[in-house]
Design an enzyme around this catalytic site. Sequence first.
Site, PDB file in Angstrom:
ATOM      1  N   HIS A  16      27.385 -10.301  11.516  1.00 54.05           N
ATOM      2  CA  HIS A  16      28.612 -10.342  12.165  1.00 54.05           C
ATOM      3  C   HIS A  16      29.072  -9.544  12.335  1.00 54.05           C
ATOM      4  O   HIS A  16      29.102  -8.507  11.738  1.00 54.05           O
ATOM      5  CB  HIS A  16      29.239 -11.918  11.544  1.00 54.05           C
ATOM      6  CG  HIS A  16      30.228 -12.236  11.969  1.00 54.05           C
ATOM      7  ND1 HIS A  16      31.502 -11.435  12.299  1.00 54.05           N
ATOM      8  CD2 HIS A  16      30.493 -13.633  12.590  1.00 54.05           C
ATOM      9  CE1 HIS A  16      32.521 -12.813  12.947  1.00 54.05           C
ATOM     10  NE2 HIS A  16      32.017 -13.175  13.070  1.00 54.05           N
ATOM     11  N   GLU A  22      26.693 -13.581  19.941  1.00 61.27           N
ATOM     12  CA  GLU A  22      28.388 -13.643  19.886  1.00 61.27           C
ATOM     13  C   GLU A  22      28.547 -13.149  21.216  1.00 61.27           C
ATOM     14  O   GLU A  22      28.261 -11.798  20.267  1.00 61.27           O
ATOM     15  CB  GLU A  22      29.086 -13.550  19.031  1.00 61.27           C
ATOM     16  CG  GLU A  22      28.587 -14.994  17.588  1.00 61.27           C
ATOM     17  CD  GLU A  22      29.472 -15.320  16.932  1.00 61.27           C
ATOM     18  OE1 GLU A  22      30.130 -16.388  16.326  1.00 61.27           O
ATOM     19  OE2 GLU A  22      29.595 -14.117  15.605  1.00 61.27           O
ATOM     20  N   GLY A  69      37.743 -20.150  14.391  1.00 63.02           N
ATOM     21  CA  GLY A  69      38.962 -20.355  13.418  1.00 63.02           C
ATOM     22  C   GLY A  69      38.922 -22.295  14.035  1.00 63.02           C
ATOM     23  O   GLY A  69      39.482 -23.058  13.064  1.00 63.02           O
TER      24      GLY A  69
HETATM   25  P1  PGA Z   1      35.698 -17.649  16.639  1.00 70.17           P
HETATM   26  O1  PGA Z   1      35.226 -17.018  15.887  1.00 70.17           O
HETATM   27  O2  PGA Z   1      35.848 -19.393  17.142  1.00 70.17           O
HETATM   28  O3  PGA Z   1      36.977 -17.582  16.646  1.00 70.17           O
HETATM   29  O4  PGA Z   1      35.759 -17.375  18.101  1.00 70.17           O
HETATM   30  C1  PGA Z   1      33.456 -17.137  16.294  1.00 70.17           C
HETATM   31  C2  PGA Z   1      33.201 -16.175  14.527  1.00 70.17           C
HETATM   32  O5  PGA Z   1      33.589 -15.270  15.085  1.00 70.17           O
HETATM   33  O6  PGA Z   1      32.223 -16.033  14.244  1.00 70.17           O
END
Ligand code: PGA
Length: 249
Positions: A95, A167, A235
């Site tokens: 991650h 991501e 989130g």
């Molecule tokens: P987010 O986080 O939906 O809060 O942007 C996604 C993640 O880090 O996996």
Amino acid sequence: MRKPVMAANWKMYKTAAETAVFFEKFLPLVAGSGHCEVLICPPYLSVGAAVDAARGTRVQIGAQNMHSKKEGAFTGEISAPMIRAAGCTHVLVGHSERRQLFGATDQGVSDKAVAALDAGLTPVICVGERVEQRQSGETDAVLAAQFRKGIGPLSEEQFGRILIAYESVWAIGTGLVATPEQAADAHRAIRAQALARYGTDAAAGIRILYGGSVKPDNVKGLMAQPEIDGALVGGASLDPFSFASIVNF
Ligand code: PGA
């Protein structure tokens, strides 16, 4: 033919007690969600509560990180066999927060992915570019390098058992979601890497999740892209109603 995976990454949120409360509200809301796989990744200490609460349902539980060795003198670490023994089916690997804050490397990512597979876990291997890399037009090169070093060492058989999460790091926790087109472009770049390394069938079969500020109000547009095979949600996964509406996109 690629079944979507809607995954929650709770990061460092929710005690075991809070986890139980979440599941009580969440499970009835997703009882009819056979269109996708549902995965929740709580912090280690809440994994037991999540596994208990999800028993007998279709909801799968994953960990957020792991050590690549089975056991040893590694204070504070957790191994893949331990995660599997706790009832998890998945584990996040690489991650962006692990890469940025805790020194995770592509080499470490591939070591962990292999160890996860050996333990019978599905690694969710995360890749993605930072804001300055996107601004300087390096997105595809960054994804290619992460793929080559972090995923490329896997055999074809191993590749067939992983999930990838793209991501856009600049969109994580910022509210700046990538447009469905930006996300689909990145997914296509990753799938092109898969094609080059593993061939047509493997590239067609690999499921690539999008992550970065996925919310109930933008998930539909993202999931309308044929390239996007699911979501990794931070989130907006902490609230049972919000994550259920994402699952039921
Ligand atoms: P987010 O986080 O939906 O809060 O942007 C996604 C993640 O880090 O996996």
